[in-house]
Design a protein around this motif. Structure first.
Motif, PDB file in Angstrom:
ATOM      1  N   MET A   1       0.823  -1.161   0.089  1.00  0.00           N
ATOM      2  CA  MET A   1      -0.102  -0.149  -0.169  1.00  0.00           C
ATOM      3  C   MET A   1       0.934   1.289  -0.095  1.00  0.00           C
ATOM      4  SD  MET A   1      -3.337   0.710   2.096  1.00  0.00           S
ATOM      5  CE  MET A   1      -3.878   2.223   2.916  1.00  0.00           C
ATOM      6  N   LYS A   2       2.251   1.167   0.888  1.00  0.00           N
ATOM      7  CA  LYS A   2       2.915   2.361   0.904  1.00  0.00           C
ATOM      8  C   LYS A   2       3.387   2.642  -0.722  1.00  0.00           C
ATOM      9  CE  LYS A   2       7.074   4.018   3.101  1.00  0.00           C
ATOM     10  NZ  LYS A   2       8.046   3.505   3.876  1.00  0.00           N
ATOM     11  N   ASP A   3       3.680   1.692  -1.375  1.00  0.00           N
ATOM     12  CA  ASP A   3       4.210   1.882  -2.767  1.00  0.00           C
ATOM     13  C   ASP A   3       3.079   2.619  -3.672  1.00  0.00           C
ATOM     14  OD1 ASP A   3       6.006   1.613  -5.120  1.00  0.00           O
ATOM     15  OD2 ASP A   3       4.485  -0.017  -5.910  1.00  0.00           O
ATOM     16  N   LEU A   4       1.645   2.038  -3.677  1.00  0.00           N
ATOM     17  CA  LEU A   4       0.582   2.582  -4.162  1.00  0.00           C
ATOM     18  C   LEU A   4       0.653   4.142  -3.815  1.00  0.00           C
ATOM     19  CD1 LEU A   4      -1.684   2.363  -5.731  1.00  0.00           C
ATOM     20  CD2 LEU A   4      -2.965   1.366  -4.009  1.00  0.00           C
ATOM     21  N   ILE A   5       0.438   4.399  -2.518  1.00  0.00           N
ATOM     22  CA  ILE A   5       0.527   5.958  -2.014  1.00  0.00           C
ATOM     23  C   ILE A   5       1.364   6.706  -2.681  1.00  0.00           C
ATOM     24  CG2 ILE A   5       0.547   7.389  -0.136  1.00  0.00           C
ATOM     25  CD1 ILE A   5      -0.823   5.291   1.525  1.00  0.00           C
ATOM     26  N   GLU A   6       2.827   6.115  -2.846  1.00  0.00           N
ATOM     27  CA  GLU A   6       3.805   6.831  -3.326  1.00  0.00           C
ATOM     28  C   GLU A   6       3.453   7.255  -4.808  1.00  0.00           C
ATOM     29  OE1 GLU A   6       7.125   9.169  -3.917  1.00  0.00           O
ATOM     30  OE2 GLU A   6       6.324   8.274  -1.957  1.00  0.00           O
ATOM     31  N   GLN A   7       3.069   6.233  -5.775  1.00  0.00           N
ATOM     32  CA  GLN A   7       2.728   6.537  -7.032  1.00  0.00           C
ATOM     33  C   GLN A   7       1.641   7.448  -7.083  1.00  0.00           C
ATOM     34  OE1 GLN A   7       1.416   2.674  -8.788  1.00  0.00           O
ATOM     35  NE2 GLN A   7       3.381   1.694  -8.333  1.00  0.00           N
ATOM     36  N   ILE A   8       0.391   7.334  -6.212  1.00  0.00           N
ATOM     37  CA  ILE A   8      -0.504   8.301  -6.467  1.00  0.00           C
ATOM     38  C   ILE A   8       0.246   9.941  -6.097  1.00  0.00           C
ATOM     39  CG2 ILE A   8      -2.553   9.256  -5.099  1.00  0.00           C
ATOM     40  CD1 ILE A   8      -3.492   6.129  -4.785  1.00  0.00           C
ATOM     41  N   SER A   9       1.034  10.214  -5.157  1.00  0.00           N
ATOM     42  CA  SER A   9       1.665  11.203  -4.876  1.00  0.00           C
ATOM     43  C   SER A   9       2.376  11.828  -5.914  1.00  0.00           C
ATOM     44  CB  SER A   9       2.618  11.128  -3.248  1.00  0.00           C
ATOM     45  OG  SER A   9       3.151  12.172  -3.285  1.00  0.00           O
ATOM     46  N   ARG A  35      -4.452  16.400 -18.321  1.00  0.00           N
ATOM     47  CA  ARG A  35      -5.593  15.374 -18.536  1.00  0.00           C
ATOM     48  C   ARG A  35      -5.043  14.182 -18.829  1.00  0.00           C
ATOM     49  NH1 ARG A  35      -6.612  20.051 -21.866  1.00  0.00           N
ATOM     50  NH2 ARG A  35      -5.797  18.719 -23.799  1.00  0.00           N
ATOM     51  N   ARG A  36      -3.852  13.786 -19.481  1.00  0.00           N
ATOM     52  CA  ARG A  36      -3.533  12.325 -19.235  1.00  0.00           C
ATOM     53  C   ARG A  36      -3.247  11.920 -17.945  1.00  0.00           C
ATOM     54  NH1 ARG A  36       0.916  13.144 -24.382  1.00  0.00           N
ATOM     55  NH2 ARG A  36      -0.841  13.126 -26.067  1.00  0.00           N
ATOM     56  N   THR A  37      -2.450  12.913 -17.455  1.00  0.00           N
ATOM     57  CA  THR A  37      -2.219  12.227 -15.802  1.00  0.00           C
ATOM     58  C   THR A  37      -3.460  12.019 -15.151  1.00  0.00           C
ATOM     59  OG1 THR A  37      -0.002  13.542 -15.894  1.00  0.00           O
ATOM     60  CG2 THR A  37      -0.932  12.903 -13.910  1.00  0.00           C
ATOM     61  N   SER A  38      -4.337  12.788 -15.295  1.00  0.00           N
ATOM     62  CA  SER A  38      -5.683  12.436 -14.671  1.00  0.00           C
ATOM     63  C   SER A  38      -6.281  11.082 -14.949  1.00  0.00           C
ATOM     64  CB  SER A  38      -6.741  13.582 -14.772  1.00  0.00           C
ATOM     65  OG  SER A  38      -7.271  13.550 -15.950  1.00  0.00           O
ATOM     66  N   LEU A  39      -5.963  10.605 -16.387  1.00  0.00           N
ATOM     67  CA  LEU A  39      -6.539   9.333 -16.668  1.00  0.00           C
ATOM     68  C   LEU A  39      -5.773   8.329 -16.161  1.00  0.00           C
ATOM     69  CD1 LEU A  39      -7.104  10.051 -20.425  1.00  0.00           C
ATOM     70  CD2 LEU A  39      -8.745   9.726 -18.657  1.00  0.00           C
ATOM     71  N   GLU A  40      -4.342   8.594 -15.653  1.00  0.00           N
ATOM     72  CA  GLU A  40      -3.223   7.720 -15.100  1.00  0.00           C
ATOM     73  C   GLU A  40      -3.834   7.485 -13.579  1.00  0.00           C
ATOM     74  OE1 GLU A  40       0.470   9.123 -15.835  1.00  0.00           O
ATOM     75  OE2 GLU A  40       0.256   8.648 -18.226  1.00  0.00           O
ATOM     76  N   LEU A  41      -4.250   8.707 -13.055  1.00  0.00           N
ATOM     77  CA  LEU A  41      -4.541   8.848 -11.608  1.00  0.00           C
ATOM     78  C   LEU A  41      -5.912   7.821 -11.295  1.00  0.00           C
ATOM     79  CD1 LEU A  41      -4.082  12.253 -10.187  1.00  0.00           C
ATOM     80  CD2 LEU A  41      -3.276  10.242  -9.035  1.00  0.00           C
ATOM     81  N   GLU A  42      -6.901   7.714 -12.243  1.00  0.00           N
ATOM     82  CA  GLU A  42      -8.041   7.272 -12.027  1.00  0.00           C
ATOM     83  C   GLU A  42      -8.026   5.704 -11.350  1.00  0.00           C
ATOM     84  OE1 GLU A  42     -12.498   6.910 -13.821  1.00  0.00           O
ATOM     85  OE2 GLU A  42     -10.765   7.505 -15.111  1.00  0.00           O
ATOM     86  N   PRO A  43      -7.231   4.894 -12.141  1.00  0.00           N
ATOM     87  CA  PRO A  43      -7.081   3.582 -11.827  1.00  0.00           C
ATOM     88  C   PRO A  43      -6.217   3.171 -10.529  1.00  0.00           C
ATOM     89  CG  PRO A  43      -6.013   3.851 -13.777  1.00  0.00           C
ATOM     90  CD  PRO A  43      -6.775   4.988 -13.576  1.00  0.00           C
ATOM     91  N   LEU A  44      -5.340   4.296 -10.153  1.00  0.00           N
ATOM     92  CA  LEU A  44      -4.584   4.188  -9.126  1.00  0.00           C
ATOM     93  C   LEU A  44      -5.282   4.335  -7.782  1.00  0.00           C
ATOM     94  CD1 LEU A  44      -1.187   5.879  -9.961  1.00  0.00           C
ATOM     95  CD2 LEU A  44      -1.633   3.427  -9.513  1.00  0.00           C
ATOM     96  N   LEU A  45      -6.118   5.465  -8.021  1.00  0.00           N
ATOM     97  CA  LEU A  45      -7.154   5.934  -6.749  1.00  0.00           C
ATOM     98  C   LEU A  45      -8.299   4.870  -6.662  1.00  0.00           C
ATOM     99  CD1 LEU A  45      -7.706   9.497  -7.585  1.00  0.00           C
ATOM    100  CD2 LEU A  45      -6.411   8.477  -5.764  1.00  0.00           C
ATOM    101  N   SER A  52      -7.552  -0.149   0.573  1.00  0.00           N
ATOM    102  CA  SER A  52      -7.841   0.458   1.910  1.00  0.00           C
ATOM    103  C   SER A  52      -8.981  -0.046   2.466  1.00  0.00           C
ATOM    104  CB  SER A  52      -8.163   1.785   1.691  1.00  0.00           C
ATOM    105  OG  SER A  52      -8.491   2.422   2.765  1.00  0.00           O
ATOM    106  N   LEU A  53     -10.219  -0.484   1.772  1.00  0.00           N
ATOM    107  CA  LEU A  53     -11.334  -1.285   2.312  1.00  0.00           C
ATOM    108  C   LEU A  53     -10.827  -2.511   2.809  1.00  0.00           C
ATOM    109  CD1 LEU A  53     -13.989  -0.554  -0.385  1.00  0.00           C
ATOM    110  CD2 LEU A  53     -14.146   0.200   2.169  1.00  0.00           C
ATOM    111  N   LYS A  54     -10.021  -3.367   2.305  1.00  0.00           N
ATOM    112  CA  LYS A  54      -9.480  -4.472   2.890  1.00  0.00           C
ATOM    113  C   LYS A  54      -8.612  -4.479   3.964  1.00  0.00           C
ATOM    114  CE  LYS A  54      -9.381  -7.538  -1.480  1.00  0.00           C
ATOM    115  NZ  LYS A  54      -8.303  -7.774  -2.690  1.00  0.00           N
ATOM    116  N   ALA A  55      -7.859  -3.480   4.089  1.00  0.00           N
ATOM    117  CA  ALA A  55      -7.116  -3.226   5.408  1.00  0.00           C
ATOM    118  C   ALA A  55      -7.844  -2.904   6.373  1.00  0.00           C
ATOM    119  CB  ALA A  55      -6.005  -1.986   5.150  1.00  0.00           C
ATOM    120  N   SER A  56      -9.059  -2.070   6.002  1.00  0.00           N
ATOM    121  CA  SER A  56      -9.968  -1.567   7.427  1.00  0.00           C
ATOM    122  C   SER A  56     -10.727  -2.898   7.886  1.00  0.00           C
ATOM    123  CB  SER A  56     -10.699  -0.539   6.771  1.00  0.00           C
ATOM    124  OG  SER A  56     -11.599  -0.893   5.988  1.00  0.00           O
TER     125      SER A  56
END
Length: 60
Positions: A1-9, A35-45, A52-56
């Motif tokens: 999850m830490k790696d995922l958060i770093e990618q999102i950041s 706009r391109r970056t927003s399309l890349e962000l969507e699947p990461l989010l 996050s749901l699995k962790a909780s």
């Protein structure tokens, strides 16, 4: 999850930089990059939401 958060950041920083360049300077190329970056962000989010749901659920 830490790696995922770093990618999102990293993607979010790039998005904000380009979006602000478009807004403040009227840079059309920066707008395209944002706009391109927003399309890349969507699947990461979406992936973050699932992880996050699995962790909780495990802590309950």
């Amino acid at each position: 999850m830490k790696d995922l958060i770093e990618q999102i950041s990293v993607k979010a920083e790039a998005f904000l930089k380009d979006a602000n360049s478009q807004l403040e300077k009227g840079n059309k190329a920066a707008g395209l990059r944002a706009r391109r970056t927003s399309l890349e962000l969507e699947p990461l989010l979406k992936q973050f939401r699932k992880v996050s749901l699995k962790a909780s659920e495990r802590k309950d």
